[in-house]
Write a protein that holds these residues in place. Structure first.
Motif, PDB file in Angstrom:
ATOM      1  N   PRO A   1       1.929   8.743  -6.616  1.00  0.00           N
ATOM      2  CA  PRO A   1       1.460   8.831  -8.007  1.00  0.00           C
ATOM      3  C   PRO A   1       2.555   8.505  -9.032  1.00  0.00           C
ATOM      4  O   PRO A   1       2.248   7.924 -10.073  1.00  0.00           O
ATOM      5  CB  PRO A   1       0.990  10.285  -8.151  1.00  0.00           C
ATOM      6  CG  PRO A   1       1.596  11.019  -7.005  1.00  0.00           C
ATOM      7  CD  PRO A   1       1.807  10.028  -5.915  1.00  0.00           C
TER       8      PRO A   1
ATOM      9  N   PHE B   1       0.832  -1.210   0.000  1.00  0.00           N
ATOM     10  CA  PHE B   1       0.000   0.000   0.000  1.00  0.00           C
ATOM     11  C   PHE B   1       0.866   1.259   0.000  1.00  0.00           C
ATOM     12  O   PHE B   1       0.534   2.254  -0.648  1.00  0.00           O
ATOM     13  CB  PHE B   1      -0.967  -0.006   1.185  1.00  0.00           C
ATOM     14  CG  PHE B   1      -2.161  -0.899   0.991  1.00  0.00           C
ATOM     15  CD1 PHE B   1      -2.919  -0.828  -0.175  1.00  0.00           C
ATOM     16  CD2 PHE B   1      -2.540  -1.810   1.960  1.00  0.00           C
ATOM     17  CE1 PHE B   1      -4.027  -1.651  -0.365  1.00  0.00           C
ATOM     18  CE2 PHE B   1      -3.646  -2.644   1.785  1.00  0.00           C
ATOM     19  CZ  PHE B   1      -4.381  -2.562   0.618  1.00  0.00           C
ATOM     20  N   THR B   2       1.971   1.217   0.733  1.00  0.00           N
ATOM     21  CA  THR B   2       2.873   2.369   0.713  1.00  0.00           C
ATOM     22  C   THR B   2       3.388   2.620  -0.706  1.00  0.00           C
ATOM     23  O   THR B   2       3.435   3.763  -1.173  1.00  0.00           O
ATOM     24  CB  THR B   2       4.061   2.140   1.665  1.00  0.00           C
ATOM     25  OG1 THR B   2       3.566   1.999   2.992  1.00  0.00           O
ATOM     26  CG2 THR B   2       5.046   3.293   1.616  1.00  0.00           C
TER      27      THR B   2
ATOM     28  N   LEU C   1       3.987   1.836 -12.742  1.00  0.00           N
ATOM     29  CA  LEU C   1       3.305   0.546 -12.901  1.00  0.00           C
ATOM     30  C   LEU C   1       2.465   0.532 -14.177  1.00  0.00           C
ATOM     31  O   LEU C   1       2.467  -0.449 -14.920  1.00  0.00           O
ATOM     32  CB  LEU C   1       2.415   0.263 -11.678  1.00  0.00           C
ATOM     33  CG  LEU C   1       3.148  -0.006 -10.363  1.00  0.00           C
ATOM     34  CD1 LEU C   1       2.158  -0.212  -9.236  1.00  0.00           C
ATOM     35  CD2 LEU C   1       4.073  -1.213 -10.484  1.00  0.00           C
TER      36      LEU C   1
ATOM     37  N   ARG D   1       2.670   4.789  -9.163  1.00  0.00           N
ATOM     38  CA  ARG D   1       1.525   4.215  -9.885  1.00  0.00           C
ATOM     39  C   ARG D   1       1.687   4.430 -11.381  1.00  0.00           C
ATOM     40  O   ARG D   1       1.369   3.554 -12.190  1.00  0.00           O
ATOM     41  CB  ARG D   1       0.217   4.838  -9.382  1.00  0.00           C
ATOM     42  CG  ARG D   1      -0.183   4.374  -7.998  1.00  0.00           C
ATOM     43  CD  ARG D   1      -1.670   4.638  -7.709  1.00  0.00           C
ATOM     44  NE  ARG D   1      -2.051   6.016  -7.929  1.00  0.00           N
ATOM     45  CZ  ARG D   1      -1.901   6.994  -7.042  1.00  0.00           C
ATOM     46  NH1 ARG D   1      -1.386   6.735  -5.854  1.00  0.00           N
ATOM     47  NH2 ARG D   1      -2.278   8.215  -7.331  1.00  0.00           N
TER      48      ARG D   1
ATOM     49  N   LEU E   1      -0.283  -7.955  -6.282  1.00  0.00           N
ATOM     50  CA  LEU E   1      -1.446  -7.163  -5.880  1.00  0.00           C
ATOM     51  C   LEU E   1      -2.543  -8.043  -5.291  1.00  0.00           C
ATOM     52  O   LEU E   1      -3.479  -7.541  -4.681  1.00  0.00           O
ATOM     53  CB  LEU E   1      -2.020  -6.417  -7.083  1.00  0.00           C
ATOM     54  CG  LEU E   1      -1.233  -5.208  -7.546  1.00  0.00           C
ATOM     55  CD1 LEU E   1      -1.818  -4.677  -8.845  1.00  0.00           C
ATOM     56  CD2 LEU E   1      -1.283  -4.124  -6.476  1.00  0.00           C
TER      57      LEU E   1
ATOM     58  N   LEU F   1       1.952   1.856  -3.461  1.00  0.00           N
ATOM     59  CA  LEU F   1       0.868   2.312  -4.332  1.00  0.00           C
ATOM     60  C   LEU F   1       0.425   3.734  -4.005  1.00  0.00           C
ATOM     61  O   LEU F   1      -0.280   4.363  -4.802  1.00  0.00           O
ATOM     62  CB  LEU F   1      -0.335   1.374  -4.204  1.00  0.00           C
ATOM     63  CG  LEU F   1      -0.135  -0.062  -4.691  1.00  0.00           C
ATOM     64  CD1 LEU F   1      -1.414  -0.863  -4.490  1.00  0.00           C
ATOM     65  CD2 LEU F   1       0.265  -0.078  -6.161  1.00  0.00           C
ATOM     66  N   ALA F   2       0.841   4.248  -2.874  1.00  0.00           N
ATOM     67  CA  ALA F   2       0.347   5.554  -2.425  1.00  0.00           C
ATOM     68  C   ALA F   2       0.980   6.716  -3.187  1.00  0.00           C
ATOM     69  O   ALA F   2       0.496   7.842  -3.100  1.00  0.00           O
ATOM     70  CB  ALA F   2       0.600   5.719  -0.923  1.00  0.00           C
TER      71      ALA F   2
END
Lengths: 112, 112
Positions: free
Chosen positions: B15, B9-10, B21, B18, B76, B12-13
DNA sequence: AAAAAGGTCAACCAATCGGTTGAATATGCC
DNA sequence: GGCATATTCAACCGATTGGTTGACCTTTTT
């Protein structure tokens, strides 16, 4: 939208906040009751709840002097959808889900 | 397990991470090529890639002087399952998924 | 051999985070 | 009115984060 993904994933990144969400899964709770099982101060929990509320993961409603916290599971939808865009993975793995729920003591241990 | 949810989660936090990815969704890339569209230094991107790799979201393999980055979407799954434990929400909303993919320019705009 | 390309490392910096404490603000109860 | 309860606010603290720069190492090219 990026901003909301930021706030949601940031909120989910902290174990205390994830534990709070799990607690709220069972029932709505007052701030003081949310704080009870944790070792940290009420003020710290109050801050965590604010982070969760900013992310839309919970809502808070004040009735009298008590502020009630309520899980808002719909707010996970956007993040979940974003993750699924990477998904060559099965969106619902029941066995894995069962294990996770058991780990969180949300369902009883497996019979042996 | 909590630790891994933390790191995922860290990761993915942010931008930038992300966006990386999303880029890797299309194809494997070298570190330099990942960095190209961003305004920040190569070293900064290198750090972001390390965070993603620590979370298991990507793998990195060095061939010659080039380090190739590859999306690992399976990582994920655990986070997705955790989120689904909160889900009175539909785990796969196709319309919403389509909108998200379009926003990320992963599929062409809707015909009008 | 020398130069260029691909990446990382180390030191640094400002900003944010997760926590604390003590005071402040409402609200409810006797 | 006066006290207890529920919660937030404000100031502070140390650790982490996201970025920078310059030096460094390795591999490829010429």
């Amino acid at each position: 939208m990026t901003q909301t993904l930021d706030t949601v994933f940031t909120a989910l990144a902290d174990p205390t906040r994830r534990a709070i969400l799990s607690m709220l899964l069972e029932d709505d709770m007052a701030v003081t009751d949310v704080a009870e099982p944790f070792q940290m101060s009420l003020a710290a929990i109050s801050k965590h709840l604010q982070v969760l509320a900013d992310a839309g993961l919970i809502s808070q409603e004040k009735r009298g002097r008590v502020k009630w916290c309520k899980l808002e599971p719909d707010s996970l939808r956007m993040a979940s959808v974003w993750m699924q865009s990477f998904g060559q993975f099965d969106p619902l793995d029941l066995d894995l889900l069962e294990g996770v729920l058991r780990d969180q003591d949300l369902i009883p241990p497996e019979e042996v």
